[in-house]
Design a protein around this motif. Structure first.
Motif: not given
Length: 204
Positions: A170-172, A122-125, A163-165, A157-158
């Protein structure tokens, strides 16, 4: 959490990351990539020294290193998300400071981006797309690398807050460690960017 598994995953991930793909490809072409251009083993320097084909293979290999390290930790050693994040970061550190090259290596841009996708698509792409656009517009590989690393940390972080779900705290850890690694490795490039003397990538 079984910390001995995490430690083992991190150690193996560092060795995986240390595999100097660009250096090996250069040697296969009779070239010591450490003696060309920036002296780094990443795709940008391989592109300048050897052309598009070897550079594409380097980029693919560097991307697979980070993804493989995370997959090993997450799916085989079952370390959980923290173990996967630490293993991914260890692979980037291995890539940047390879034990096989007397702690020389690349800057970690492609490996960092691939690891980010492996951890959280969701973040990487989106970050890879943004970094690619930044590279296309600026032709600065260093700026694209900083976008993927520091921008990835900001995006994580955002997403974690909004969208914590779909995120794990840990990814931080991965984002923070890889941002530090990339910024540290790119210190000369950052100085050249500030001085207006950084080289653009113009060879395709």
């Amino acid at each position: 959490m079984e910390w001995h598994k995490v430690v083992f995953a991190v150690a193996i991930a560092y060795l995986i990351g240390s595999i100097p793909i660009g250096y090996l490809i250069g040697r296969a072409h009779g070239v010591n990539i450490l003696q060309h251009g920036s002296g780094r083993t990443g795709g940008t320097n391989v592109l300048r020294a050897l052309g598009f084909g070897p550079a594409a293979l380097t980029v693919l290999g560097d991307a697979l290193k980070a993804a493989a390290a995370i997959a090993l930790a997450r799916h085989i050693l079952l370390t959980g998300e923290l173990g996967a994040a630490l293993a991914g970061a260890a692979a980037i550190i291995g890539h940047n400071w390879s034990v096989f090259l007397k702690f020389r290596g690349g800057a970690g841009g492609m490996s960092t981006a691939a690891g980010l996708i492996a951890l959280n698509a969701y973040v990487g792409v989106p970050m890879v797309v943004i970094a690619a656009i930044v590279f296309y517009l600026s032709r600065y590989a260093s700026v694209a690398t900083l976008t993927a690393s520091v921008g990835g940390l900001a995006a994580l972080t955002v997403i974690l807050l909004a969208f914590p779900a779909v995120a794990h705290w840990e990814h931080l850890v991965y984002g923070f460690l890889t941002s530090l690694a990339c910024v540290w490795a790119l210190r000369p490039n950052i100085q050249r960017l500030l001085a207006g003397t950084e080289r653009r990538v113009t060879r395709w």
